[in-house]
Design an enzyme around this catalytic site. Structure first.
Site, PDB file in Angstrom:
ATOM      1  N   TYR A 101       0.706  -1.144   0.057  1.00  0.00           N
ATOM      2  CA  TYR A 101       0.026   0.040   0.008  1.00  0.00           C
ATOM      3  C   TYR A 101       0.881   1.294   0.010  1.00  0.00           C
ATOM      4  CZ  TYR A 101       1.119  -0.640   4.819  1.00  0.00           C
ATOM      5  OH  TYR A 101       1.872  -0.811   5.870  1.00  0.00           O
ATOM      6  N   GLY A 102       2.195   1.196  -0.266  1.00  0.00           N
ATOM      7  CA  GLY A 102       2.933   2.228  -0.039  1.00  0.00           C
ATOM      8  C   GLY A 102       4.336   2.406  -0.853  1.00  0.00           C
ATOM      9  N   THR A 103       5.330   2.150  -0.274  1.00  0.00           N
ATOM     10  CA  THR A 103       6.415   2.342  -1.394  1.00  0.00           C
ATOM     11  C   THR A 103       6.828   1.201  -2.119  1.00  0.00           C
ATOM     12  OG1 THR A 103       8.219   1.643   0.214  1.00  0.00           O
ATOM     13  CG2 THR A 103       7.483   4.000   0.378  1.00  0.00           C
ATOM     14  N   LEU A 104       6.041   0.184  -2.000  1.00  0.00           N
ATOM     15  CA  LEU A 104       6.267  -1.158  -2.972  1.00  0.00           C
ATOM     16  C   LEU A 104       5.403  -0.990  -3.860  1.00  0.00           C
ATOM     17  CD1 LEU A 104       6.751  -3.762  -0.038  1.00  0.00           C
ATOM     18  CD2 LEU A 104       8.571  -3.002  -1.843  1.00  0.00           C
TER      19      LEU A 104
ATOM     20  N   GLU B 137      11.025  -4.091   5.988  1.00  0.00           N
ATOM     21  CA  GLU B 137      10.040  -3.580   6.933  1.00  0.00           C
ATOM     22  C   GLU B 137      10.646  -3.794   8.567  1.00  0.00           C
ATOM     23  OE1 GLU B 137       7.919  -1.986   5.758  1.00  0.00           O
ATOM     24  OE2 GLU B 137       7.250  -2.678   3.873  1.00  0.00           O
TER      25      GLU B 137
END
Length: 135
Positions: A8-11, A79
């Site tokens: 949901y973010g930088t990936l 993470e």
């Protein structure tokens, strides 16, 4: 079980970690949504926090079978997640996920804020309205 990942973010495609960590390791990537979480702003990336009624937009990423174990290890390292470590900022959990069109995919791994981080965000963090970090 070898679940897909919900990112949901930088990936997500177009974000800086997508090509660094996912390129060459995925069999498919498609838009998806996950219920029961919300997003809070972080320092250059979002945090997902478990919250009934929340909905987050992201991508459902299925690893190539030959790359699954490597991808799981790489994402855990990104993470800074270690199973059972009380210093974790994130926890890796399995939750239901649907495609962008609403059809059910099943279960997927997702990294959510660890309990202490989630409590701090709920108390004073900035909620990302609409649950889409790209927006």
């Amino acid at each position: 079980m070898k679940h897909p990942f919900f990112v949901y973010g930088t990936l997500r495609p177009g974000e800086h970690n997508h090509d660094l960590f996912l390129r060459g390791r995925t069999a498919s990537e498609e838009p998806g949504r996950m219920r029961g979480i919300v997003l809070y702003e972080g320092p250059g990336y979002p945090y997902a926090v478990e919250e009934p009624g929340g909905v987050v937009s992201g991508e459902i990423v299925a690893a190539l079978p030959s790359a699954y174990d490597e991808l799981l290890a790489v994402l855990d390292q990104l993470e800074e997640y270690a199973p059972g470590d009380p210093r974790n900022l994130y926890e890796r959990v399995v939750r239901d996920v649907t495609r962008g069109d609403g059809t059910t995919v099943g279960r997927a791994w997702v990294y959510v804020a660890a309990p202490a981080v989630a409590a701090r965000l709920r108390a004073g963090g900035k909620l990302i309205e609409g649950g889409d970090w790209h927006a």
